[in-house]
Design a protein around this motif. Structure first.
Motif, PDB file in Angstrom:
ATOM      1  N   ILE A  78      -2.306  19.923  -1.453  1.00  0.00           N
ATOM      2  CA  ILE A  78      -2.649  18.705   0.061  1.00  0.00           C
ATOM      3  C   ILE A  78      -3.548  18.126   0.622  1.00  0.00           C
ATOM      4  CG2 ILE A  78      -2.006  19.123   2.513  1.00  0.00           C
ATOM      5  CD1 ILE A  78      -0.187  21.617   1.712  1.00  0.00           C
ATOM      6  N   LEU A  79      -4.960  18.589   0.104  1.00  0.00           N
ATOM      7  CA  LEU A  79      -5.957  18.057   0.553  1.00  0.00           C
ATOM      8  C   LEU A  79      -6.445  17.085  -0.832  1.00  0.00           C
ATOM      9  CD1 LEU A  79      -8.081  21.125   1.163  1.00  0.00           C
ATOM     10  CD2 LEU A  79      -7.564  18.752   2.918  1.00  0.00           C
ATOM     11  N   ALA A  80      -6.025  17.180  -1.899  1.00  0.00           N
ATOM     12  CA  ALA A  80      -5.985  16.489  -3.424  1.00  0.00           C
ATOM     13  C   ALA A  80      -4.642  15.197  -2.620  1.00  0.00           C
ATOM     14  CB  ALA A  80      -5.882  17.081  -4.561  1.00  0.00           C
ATOM     15  N   ALA A  81      -3.626  15.750  -2.432  1.00  0.00           N
ATOM     16  CA  ALA A  81      -2.859  14.629  -2.530  1.00  0.00           C
ATOM     17  C   ALA A  81      -3.400  13.079  -1.037  1.00  0.00           C
ATOM     18  CB  ALA A  81      -1.731  15.042  -1.902  1.00  0.00           C
ATOM     19  N   TYR A  82      -3.785  13.902  -0.003  1.00  0.00           N
ATOM     20  CA  TYR A  82      -4.849  13.091   0.641  1.00  0.00           C
ATOM     21  C   TYR A  82      -5.831  12.685   0.455  1.00  0.00           C
ATOM     22  CZ  TYR A  82      -5.966  12.205   5.803  1.00  0.00           C
ATOM     23  OH  TYR A  82      -6.007  11.096   6.970  1.00  0.00           O
ATOM     24  N   SER A  83      -6.440  12.362   0.113  1.00  0.00           N
ATOM     25  CA  SER A  83      -7.055  12.157  -0.009  1.00  0.00           C
ATOM     26  C   SER A  83      -7.283  11.044  -1.549  1.00  0.00           C
ATOM     27  CB  SER A  83      -8.894  12.930  -1.064  1.00  0.00           C
ATOM     28  OG  SER A  83      -8.971  14.069  -0.211  1.00  0.00           O
ATOM     29  N   LEU A 140       0.977  -0.947  -0.364  1.00  0.00           N
ATOM     30  CA  LEU A 140       0.343  -0.229  -0.183  1.00  0.00           C
ATOM     31  C   LEU A 140       1.110   1.530   0.584  1.00  0.00           C
ATOM     32  CD1 LEU A 140      -2.827  -1.000   2.269  1.00  0.00           C
ATOM     33  CD2 LEU A 140      -2.861  -0.681  -0.194  1.00  0.00           C
ATOM     34  N   GLY A 141       2.414   1.475   0.643  1.00  0.00           N
ATOM     35  CA  GLY A 141       3.262   2.182   1.130  1.00  0.00           C
ATOM     36  C   GLY A 141       3.551   2.767  -0.421  1.00  0.00           C
ATOM     37  N   LEU A 142       3.554   1.435  -1.322  1.00  0.00           N
ATOM     38  CA  LEU A 142       4.432   1.985  -2.293  1.00  0.00           C
ATOM     39  C   LEU A 142       3.635   2.866  -3.421  1.00  0.00           C
ATOM     40  CD1 LEU A 142       7.216  -1.286  -2.853  1.00  0.00           C
ATOM     41  CD2 LEU A 142       7.434   1.750  -2.423  1.00  0.00           C
ATOM     42  N   LEU A 143       2.096   1.916  -3.112  1.00  0.00           N
ATOM     43  CA  LEU A 143       0.950   1.898  -4.588  1.00  0.00           C
ATOM     44  C   LEU A 143       1.254   3.574  -3.838  1.00  0.00           C
ATOM     45  CD1 LEU A 143       0.045   0.842  -6.656  1.00  0.00           C
ATOM     46  CD2 LEU A 143      -2.378  -0.090  -4.989  1.00  0.00           C
ATOM     47  N   CYS A 144       0.469   4.382  -2.904  1.00  0.00           N
ATOM     48  CA  CYS A 144       0.518   5.912  -2.596  1.00  0.00           C
ATOM     49  C   CYS A 144       1.670   6.417  -2.995  1.00  0.00           C
ATOM     50  CB  CYS A 144       0.162   5.128  -1.845  1.00  0.00           C
ATOM     51  SG  CYS A 144      -1.603   5.304  -0.549  1.00  0.00           S
ATOM     52  N   VAL A 145       2.937   5.939  -2.894  1.00  0.00           N
ATOM     53  CA  VAL A 145       3.995   6.656  -3.337  1.00  0.00           C
ATOM     54  C   VAL A 145       3.810   7.176  -5.052  1.00  0.00           C
ATOM     55  CG1 VAL A 145       6.587   6.880  -3.689  1.00  0.00           C
ATOM     56  CG2 VAL A 145       5.422   6.163  -2.001  1.00  0.00           C
ATOM     57  N   LEU A 166       1.186  12.031 -10.126  1.00  0.00           N
ATOM     58  CA  LEU A 166       0.496  13.623 -10.270  1.00  0.00           C
ATOM     59  C   LEU A 166       0.985  14.197  -9.850  1.00  0.00           C
ATOM     60  CD1 LEU A 166      -3.069  11.163  -9.211  1.00  0.00           C
ATOM     61  CD2 LEU A 166      -2.814  11.982 -11.711  1.00  0.00           C
ATOM     62  N   ARG A 167       2.060  13.762  -9.589  1.00  0.00           N
ATOM     63  CA  ARG A 167       2.705  14.867  -9.215  1.00  0.00           C
ATOM     64  C   ARG A 167       2.688  17.158 -10.304  1.00  0.00           C
ATOM     65  NH1 ARG A 167       9.650  16.057  -8.004  1.00  0.00           N
ATOM     66  NH2 ARG A 167       9.543  18.150  -6.973  1.00  0.00           N
ATOM     67  N   PRO A 168       3.131  16.882 -11.028  1.00  0.00           N
ATOM     68  CA  PRO A 168       2.857  17.503 -11.714  1.00  0.00           C
ATOM     69  C   PRO A 168       1.589  17.838 -11.596  1.00  0.00           C
ATOM     70  CG  PRO A 168       3.963  16.337 -13.026  1.00  0.00           C
ATOM     71  CD  PRO A 168       3.400  15.729 -12.198  1.00  0.00           C
ATOM     72  N   GLN A 169      -0.003  17.356 -11.983  1.00  0.00           N
ATOM     73  CA  GLN A 169      -0.678  17.694 -11.909  1.00  0.00           C
ATOM     74  C   GLN A 169      -1.001  18.358 -10.493  1.00  0.00           C
ATOM     75  OE1 GLN A 169      -0.421  15.423 -12.596  1.00  0.00           O
ATOM     76  NE2 GLN A 169      -0.933  15.040 -14.731  1.00  0.00           N
ATOM     77  N   LEU A 170      -0.252  18.470  -9.107  1.00  0.00           N
ATOM     78  CA  LEU A 170      -0.605  18.738  -7.745  1.00  0.00           C
ATOM     79  C   LEU A 170       0.464  20.002  -7.333  1.00  0.00           C
ATOM     80  CD1 LEU A 170      -0.088  15.019  -5.565  1.00  0.00           C
ATOM     81  CD2 LEU A 170      -2.493  16.348  -5.996  1.00  0.00           C
ATOM     82  N   GLN A 171       1.246  19.708  -8.102  1.00  0.00           N
ATOM     83  CA  GLN A 171       2.236  21.089  -7.631  1.00  0.00           C
ATOM     84  C   GLN A 171       1.167  22.015  -8.969  1.00  0.00           C
ATOM     85  OE1 GLN A 171       5.736  19.885  -9.810  1.00  0.00           O
ATOM     86  NE2 GLN A 171       6.553  19.864  -7.581  1.00  0.00           N
ATOM     87  N   ARG A 172       0.488  22.083  -9.715  1.00  0.00           N
ATOM     88  CA  ARG A 172      -0.284  23.047 -10.524  1.00  0.00           C
ATOM     89  C   ARG A 172      -0.865  23.868  -9.443  1.00  0.00           C
ATOM     90  NH1 ARG A 172      -1.679  20.019 -15.511  1.00  0.00           N
ATOM     91  NH2 ARG A 172       0.348  19.279 -16.126  1.00  0.00           N
ATOM     92  N   VAL A 176      -6.524   5.251  -2.599  1.00  0.00           N
ATOM     93  CA  VAL A 176      -5.905   4.009  -3.293  1.00  0.00           C
ATOM     94  C   VAL A 176      -5.696   3.268  -1.399  1.00  0.00           C
ATOM     95  CG1 VAL A 176      -3.275   3.576  -2.829  1.00  0.00           C
ATOM     96  CG2 VAL A 176      -3.964   5.312  -4.494  1.00  0.00           C
ATOM     97  N   VAL A 177      -5.413   3.805  -0.455  1.00  0.00           N
ATOM     98  CA  VAL A 177      -5.598   2.653   0.710  1.00  0.00           C
ATOM     99  C   VAL A 177      -7.040   2.202   0.392  1.00  0.00           C
ATOM    100  CG1 VAL A 177      -5.886   1.808   3.261  1.00  0.00           C
ATOM    101  CG2 VAL A 177      -4.077   3.527   1.804  1.00  0.00           C
TER     102      VAL A 177
END
Length: 94
Positions: A60-65, A36-41, A47-53, A70-71
């Motif tokens: 932060i909320l999108a990454a946490y969600s 699960l941890g590797l899948l989240c990473v 999705l890093r480029p989309q999250l940085q925009r 995923v879990v």
């Protein structure tokens, strides 16, 4: 990953009414949380480029969600596979 392993040890060592040996429980739980941890990473890295925009709080909320989803879906998949294959690795269905 160290935090996940510590969490596994705390959960597995906690007293229960099961008489399963400790090593198989630790190995199964460890493999599950590492997966699960590797899948989240991987999802966060992809999705890093989309999250940085996004604005910081929205990112932060999108990454946490995303991690929660995923879990949720990863756990549901493992639970369903375990019950279909009758492996007995998860709790019985209610």
């Amino acid at each position: 990953m160290v935090v996940t392993e510590l969490l596994v040890l705390v959960i597995v060592i906690a007293p229960t009414d099961e008489s399963l040996p400790l090593l198989p429980k630790v190995a199964t739980a460890s493999a599950f949380v590492q997966w699960l941890g590797l899948l989240c990473v991987v999802c966060l890295c992809q999705l890093r480029p989309q999250l940085q925009r996004m604005r910081p709080i929205v990112g932060i909320l999108a990454a946490y969600s995303l991690m929660l989803l995923v879990v949720l879906f990863g756990s549901a998949l493992v639970f369903a596979l375990d019950h279909q294959l009758n492996l007995g690795l998860t709790l019985p269905a209610q």
